[in-house]
Design a protein around this motif. Structure first.
Motif, PDB file in Angstrom:
ATOM      1  N   PHE A 275      40.180 -12.359  68.880  1.00 44.44           N
ATOM      2  CA  PHE A 275      39.103 -13.344  68.736  1.00 44.44           C
ATOM      3  C   PHE A 275      38.018 -12.810  67.802  1.00 44.44           C
ATOM      4  CE2 PHE A 275      36.082 -16.292  71.333  1.00 44.44           C
ATOM      5  CZ  PHE A 275      35.917 -17.071  70.201  1.00 44.44           C
ATOM      6  N   GLN A 276      37.632 -11.558  68.028  1.00 45.80           N
ATOM      7  CA  GLN A 276      36.608 -10.950  67.182  1.00 45.80           C
ATOM      8  C   GLN A 276      37.104 -10.800  65.750  1.00 45.80           C
ATOM      9  OE1 GLN A 276      36.598  -7.560  65.899  1.00 45.80           O
ATOM     10  NE2 GLN A 276      34.566  -7.822  64.984  1.00 45.80           N
ATOM     11  N   ARG A 277      38.363 -10.385  65.591  1.00 49.57           N
ATOM     12  CA  ARG A 277      38.947 -10.187  64.260  1.00 49.57           C
ATOM     13  C   ARG A 277      39.110 -11.524  63.532  1.00 49.57           C
ATOM     14  NH1 ARG A 277      39.858  -9.620  59.922  1.00 49.57           N
ATOM     15  NH2 ARG A 277      41.378  -8.369  58.794  1.00 49.57           N
ATOM     16  N   LEU A 278      39.517 -12.546  64.254  1.00 53.46           N
ATOM     17  CA  LEU A 278      39.716 -13.853  63.644  1.00 53.46           C
ATOM     18  C   LEU A 278      38.394 -14.472  63.215  1.00 53.46           C
ATOM     19  CD1 LEU A 278      42.152 -15.717  63.043  1.00 53.46           C
ATOM     20  CD2 LEU A 278      41.633 -16.928  65.155  1.00 53.46           C
ATOM     21  N   SER A 279      37.334 -14.201  63.993  1.00 50.78           N
ATOM     22  CA  SER A 279      36.010 -14.703  63.622  1.00 50.78           C
ATOM     23  C   SER A 279      35.564 -14.117  62.292  1.00 50.78           C
ATOM     24  CB  SER A 279      34.991 -14.353  64.723  1.00 50.78           C
ATOM     25  OG  SER A 279      35.344 -14.951  65.946  1.00 50.78           O
ATOM     26  N   GLU A 280      35.907 -12.857  62.039  1.00 48.23           N
ATOM     27  CA  GLU A 280      35.597 -12.239  60.753  1.00 48.23           C
ATOM     28  C   GLU A 280      36.486 -12.800  59.647  1.00 48.23           C
ATOM     29  OE1 GLU A 280      36.088  -8.074  61.302  1.00 48.23           O
ATOM     30  OE2 GLU A 280      34.170  -7.799  62.359  1.00 48.23           O
ATOM     31  N   ALA A 281      37.777 -12.984  59.982  1.00 47.72           N
ATOM     32  CA  ALA A 281      38.735 -13.467  58.984  1.00 47.72           C
ATOM     33  C   ALA A 281      38.392 -14.874  58.497  1.00 47.72           C
ATOM     34  CB  ALA A 281      40.149 -13.459  59.563  1.00 47.72           C
ATOM     35  N   LYS A 282      37.683 -15.620  59.319  1.00 47.73           N
ATOM     36  CA  LYS A 282      37.279 -16.971  58.926  1.00 47.73           C
ATOM     37  C   LYS A 282      36.415 -16.937  57.666  1.00 47.73           C
ATOM     38  CE  LYS A 282      34.522 -20.890  60.616  1.00 47.73           C
ATOM     39  NZ  LYS A 282      33.727 -21.404  61.765  1.00 47.73           N
ATOM     40  N   TYR A 283      35.617 -15.877  57.535  1.00 46.22           N
ATOM     41  CA  TYR A 283      34.716 -15.775  56.391  1.00 46.22           C
ATOM     42  C   TYR A 283      35.324 -14.999  55.228  1.00 46.22           C
ATOM     43  CZ  TYR A 283      31.276 -17.326  59.834  1.00 46.22           C
ATOM     44  OH  TYR A 283      30.609 -18.043  60.808  1.00 46.22           O
ATOM     45  N   THR A 284      36.387 -14.256  55.477  1.00 49.37           N
ATOM     46  CA  THR A 284      36.997 -13.445  54.422  1.00 49.37           C
ATOM     47  C   THR A 284      38.252 -14.076  53.826  1.00 49.37           C
ATOM     48  OG1 THR A 284      38.292 -12.178  56.036  1.00 49.37           O
ATOM     49  CG2 THR A 284      36.111 -11.319  55.457  1.00 49.37           C
ATOM     50  N   GLY A 285      38.709 -15.183  54.422  1.00 48.00           N
ATOM     51  CA  GLY A 285      39.892 -15.856  53.904  1.00 48.00           C
ATOM     52  C   GLY A 285      41.200 -15.193  54.283  1.00 48.00           C
ATOM     53  N   GLU A 286      41.182 -14.340  55.311  1.00 46.27           N
ATOM     54  CA  GLU A 286      42.391 -13.601  55.697  1.00 46.27           C
ATOM     55  C   GLU A 286      43.034 -14.152  56.967  1.00 46.27           C
ATOM     56  OE1 GLU A 286      40.649  -9.797  56.131  1.00 46.27           O
ATOM     57  OE2 GLU A 286      40.687  -9.316  53.990  1.00 46.27           O
ATOM     58  N   MET A 287      42.628 -15.332  57.392  1.00 46.66           N
ATOM     59  CA  MET A 287      43.071 -15.882  58.664  1.00 46.66           C
ATOM     60  C   MET A 287      44.598 -16.061  58.711  1.00 46.66           C
ATOM     61  SD  MET A 287      41.803 -19.379  60.571  1.00 46.66           S
ATOM     62  CE  MET A 287      40.138 -18.746  60.729  1.00 46.66           C
TER      63      MET A 287
END
Length: 432
Positions: A275-287
């Motif tokens: 959840f924490q990693r995906l929240s970051e990936a939302k802004y980095t385009g790595e989802m």
């Protein structure tokens, strides 16, 4: 791009603690199952199911919003608002149960009626612990969550066996042990927060209100989704008790507890970090890549584990728990395919909160709760609990498959991307 070593070590912290806690549970289960009868386990399952269902509304599901603001101050306002909502909800439950306890005549609650007054306290503690757990996840304090997980889960199982040896073998014993462990966890979490001066900082009711309004989808949509999602599983013991005996409920509950050990061990641990990693990936385009790699790992782990349960569940349960729990093993065999898919779907479902697509999650939850209710009613009409469990398992397989398909569509997955993820070894996925 890969999930990274930090992701692996954070998962390992939580999974390691869960392994220790569940390892203690596995060691105590053969003793526990010989001390406490299926009837007592069934009554306790009804109590904990009520607590779990009522605790969903306790925080308005704002704990899920803690990950979303990039500014820490905004997240702190959400934290304070969620804790305040939990207190108010628990107090209202206390008033309602105090006035209505004596007029409750539902068959399922007959044996636990004296303990209904304890439900608001259990709900209060459960909500506070869950809110602070998500706060520690935001702060990447996964080690703290890991230690507290060992205390609560492992400590509860040891205490249950201990009081059983003393001779305190009743549903009240299990309920009070559970409450004591919840209190201990709550106190330790509040102490940890006090050291960082999080909760006791200056309040701004205006700012708290603004943040709660900003993320109003969580109480308006996700709370109902959470209620239905929780109820879809916890309502099963309650409904089964309407058609079948407490013994049948106990056999089912023990089966579900053990067959879900891999889900608890892996999915819950990975889900917190994911959840924490995906929240970051939302802004980095790595989802897309994060979801593909995570799905591949979960499926690679789940298939061999649940294949063993599917083939030899009855023999495993009989050996570890004794002959009177053999039917639990049969139920475990039926539920194994569903649990395998749940292992994959559960952590990945965080995407609905991260993308604020709670409506989709609500649709899936409504679908599964309706199919489960129908499954139990059909089995109840025919007075066949085996039929109820079988239809329950089939409904879980179908809905989880649908959920995984929707997740792949939301993350814009490509077949080639998933195939590449499956061809990787788990260790290569975690490399930087």
């Amino acid at each position: 791009m890969s999930l990274g070593k930090d992701f692996f070590f954070n998962v390992f912290k939580i999974a390691g603690s869960t392994t220790i806690a569940q390892g203690v549970g596995i060691l105590t289960i053969p003793i526990f199952s010989r001390l406490f009868t299926p009837e007592i386990v069934g009554q306790y399952a009804i109590f904990t199911s009520l607590v779990g269902i009522l605790a969903v509304f306790g925080s308005g599901r704002y704990e899920l919003a803690l990950m979303l603001p990039q500014e820490k101050k905004r997240a702190m306002n959400i934290l304070k608002g969620a804790l305040g909502i939990a207190f108010i909800w628990s107090f209202l439950l206390l008033l309602i149960i105090s006035f209505c306890r004596d007029i409750i005549q539902i068959k399922s609650f007959t044996n636990i009626r004296p303990y209904l007054i304890l439900i608001p306290f259990a709900v209060f503690l459960t909500c506070y612990n869950r809110i602070l757990l998500y706060w520690f996840n935001r702060e990447k304090r996964f080690g703290t969550n890991a230690l507290l997980n060992i205390l609560n889960s492992g400590g509860t199982k040891i205490a249950n066996v201990g009081v059983g040896f003393i001779g305190w073998i009743s549903v009240s014993t299990l309920i009070f042990v559970n409450l004591i462990m919840l209190i201990c966890e709550c106190i330790l979490r509040l102490i940890a927060c006090r050291k960082t001066n999080v909760i006791w900082t200056e309040f701004s009711y205006k700012e708290i209100k603004e943040e709660l309004i900003r993320y109003k989808k969580f109480p308006l949509l996700d709370s109902w989704n959470g209620l239905l999602d929780t109820a879809s599983l916890l309502i099963v013991p309650i409904m089964l008790s309407c058609y079948f005996s407490d013994v049948d409920v106990g056999l089912y509950s023990q089966s579900l507890t053990l067959v879900q050990l891999p889900v608890v061990l892996i999915a819950s641990a990975l889900g917190q970090v994911f959840f924490q990693r995906l929240s970051e990936a939302k802004y980095t385009g790595e989802m897309r890549q994060v979801i593909a790699d995570t799905f591949a790992i979960l499926l690679q782990i789940g298939i061999p584990v649940f294949l063993v349960i599917f083939l030899w569940g009855k023999e495993i349960f009989t050996f570890f728990l004794g002959e009177r729990w053999a039917m639990s093993g049969t139920y475990a065999e039926i539920l194994a395919p569903w649990c395998c898919l749940k292992l994959c779907f559960s952590p990945l479902s965080s995407i609905f909160s991260v993308l604020e697509r709670q409506g989709i999650a609500l649709f899936l939850t409504i679908t599964i709760i309706l199919t489960r209710v129908i499954a139990i009613v059909i089995g109840g009409v025919y007075n066949n609990i085996y039929l109820s469990i079988l239809l329950f398992g089939i409904s879980g397989v179908l809905v989880n498959l649908l959920g995984l398909l929707i997740i792949m569509l939301l993350s814009k997955q490509k077949y080639s991307n998933l195939l590449d993820a499956f061809c990787k070894s788990p260790l290569s996925i975690f490399r930087k």
